[in-house]
Design a protein around this motif. Structure first.
Motif, PDB file in Angstrom:
ATOM      1  N   VAL A 205      -3.819   3.092   0.000  1.00 49.24           N
ATOM      2  CA  VAL A 205      -4.172   2.765  -1.383  1.00 49.24           C
ATOM      3  C   VAL A 205      -3.398   1.517  -1.793  1.00 49.24           C
ATOM      4  CG1 VAL A 205      -4.154   3.569  -3.768  1.00 49.24           C
ATOM      5  CG2 VAL A 205      -4.596   5.198  -1.901  1.00 49.24           C
ATOM      6  N   PRO A 206      -4.088   0.402  -2.059  1.00 46.15           N
ATOM      7  CA  PRO A 206      -3.390  -0.837  -2.426  1.00 46.15           C
ATOM      8  C   PRO A 206      -2.679  -0.708  -3.769  1.00 46.15           C
ATOM      9  CG  PRO A 206      -5.600  -1.307  -1.630  1.00 46.15           C
ATOM     10  CD  PRO A 206      -5.534   0.169  -1.857  1.00 46.15           C
TER      11      PRO A 206
ATOM     12  N   VAL B  64       0.848  -1.192   0.000  1.00 52.34           N
ATOM     13  CA  VAL B  64       0.000   0.000   0.000  1.00 52.34           C
ATOM     14  C   VAL B  64       0.880   1.238   0.000  1.00 52.34           C
ATOM     15  CG1 VAL B  64      -1.967  -1.059   1.180  1.00 52.34           C
ATOM     16  CG2 VAL B  64      -0.164   0.051   2.541  1.00 52.34           C
ATOM     17  N   VAL B  65       0.307   2.330  -0.478  1.00 51.81           N
ATOM     18  CA  VAL B  65       0.922   3.639  -0.306  1.00 51.81           C
ATOM     19  C   VAL B  65      -0.038   4.448   0.549  1.00 51.81           C
ATOM     20  CG1 VAL B  65      -0.072   4.654  -2.424  1.00 51.81           C
ATOM     21  CG2 VAL B  65       2.037   5.600  -1.444  1.00 51.81           C
ATOM     22  N   VAL B  66       0.534   5.221   1.475  1.00 51.08           N
ATOM     23  CA  VAL B  66      -0.262   6.084   2.344  1.00 51.08           C
ATOM     24  C   VAL B  66      -0.491   7.393   1.601  1.00 51.08           C
ATOM     25  CG1 VAL B  66      -0.386   7.181   4.609  1.00 51.08           C
ATOM     26  CG2 VAL B  66       0.860   5.011   4.332  1.00 51.08           C
ATOM     27  N   ALA B  67      -1.749   7.806   1.502  1.00 47.17           N
ATOM     28  CA  ALA B  67      -2.081   8.960   0.666  1.00 47.17           C
ATOM     29  C   ALA B  67      -3.150   9.811   1.345  1.00 47.17           C
ATOM     30  CB  ALA B  67      -2.576   8.493  -0.703  1.00 47.17           C
ATOM     31  N   PRO B  68      -3.266  11.067   0.954  1.00 47.93           N
ATOM     32  CA  PRO B  68      -4.380  11.876   1.454  1.00 47.93           C
ATOM     33  C   PRO B  68      -5.683  11.402   0.821  1.00 47.93           C
ATOM     34  CG  PRO B  68      -3.145  13.083  -0.211  1.00 47.93           C
ATOM     35  CD  PRO B  68      -2.378  11.822   0.052  1.00 47.93           C
ATOM     36  N   MET B  69      -6.768  11.466   1.573  1.00 48.58           N
ATOM     37  CA  MET B  69      -8.077  11.176   0.989  1.00 48.58           C
ATOM     38  C   MET B  69      -8.420  12.283  -0.004  1.00 48.58           C
ATOM     39  SD  MET B  69     -10.332   9.897   4.290  1.00 48.58           S
ATOM     40  CE  MET B  69     -10.144  11.466   5.161  1.00 48.58           C
TER      41      MET B  69
END
Length: 220
Positions: free
Chosen positions: A180-181, A151-156
């Motif tokens: 986000v996968p 996953v990558v960590v991202a802003p909604m």
């Protein structure tokens, strides 16, 4: 963990020798998280509770679908029970979220739930932090039935900007971050070429925090 600027992979060792009883949320924080979720993501339909937790509780709130958000959001409640070990100027408190299709009623065994719990504990286990554009490779697909391997960590991006921060009555702010996968090739792109390369690919493919379990790789 691949850091935000794509400068390579950081490998951490656990700071704990065994089980550490969880630091629970204050009632004010727990209430603030639930109110925030219901305001911005939808009514909480049920909670996947943990009854024995290591380091932090990793309960998962599951929202019901609505007309505006016809899918389910999954949000941790407990990651912020301890502060992360952060650089100067970075908020030490966070929770993480993802979504699944409305027809999916997640259980504790489902891989998106397991990934949320893993990420919720990771910074506390290893004395580090989780922030926007950090990536977390899994090394292999989460299950034989899914192609995603990290996953990558991202802003909604499908919510109002104010939905990205949970405010607790005592003045504490908790960042709410999306997971986000990624397919293996997308994970490799982030590690090899950095954040901007991945962001461009995700933007071009229209990928957001709304999980499509059948999404093909953007690079194959």
């Amino acid at each position: 963990m691949d850091e935000a600027r794509g400068s390579g992979v950081e490998r951490h060792e656990s700071r704990h020798d065994g089980f550490v009883p969880a630091a629970g949320l204050s009632s004010a924080a727990a209430d603030a998280i639930e109110r925030h979720v219901e305001r911005y993501l939808g009514p909480v339909e049920y909670v996947l509770h943990e009854f024995v937790s290591h380091l932090v509780e990793a309960h998962v709130l599951v929202t019901g679908p609505t007309a505006d958000r016809p899918y389910r959001s999954l949000v941790t409640a407990g990651m912020s029970g301890r502060p992360m070990t952060v650089p100067d100027g970075v908020n030490p408190f966070a929770e993480v979220m993802t979504t699944v299709p409305a027809a999916w009623s997640p259980s504790p065994e489902d891989w998106p739930v397991r990934v949320l719990k893993q990420v919720a504990r990771l910074p506390h286990e290893y004395g580090t932090w989780v922030g926007e554009w950090h990536s977390l490779p899994n090394g292999e697909p989460y299950t034989p039935d899914t192609p995603f391997a990290g996953v990558v960590v991202a802003p909604m991006v499908t919510v109002a900007p104010e939905a990205r921060v949970i405010h607790v009555g005592d003045g504490t702010a908790i960042d709410l971050l999306a997971l986000v996968p990624l397919h293996p090739a997308e994970v490799a792109l982030k590690v090899d070429r950095g954040t901007q390369a991945l962001v461009e690919v995700l933007d071009e493919g229209g990928v957001t925090e709304l999980l499509d379990p059948d999404r093909p790789s953007l690079l194959d």
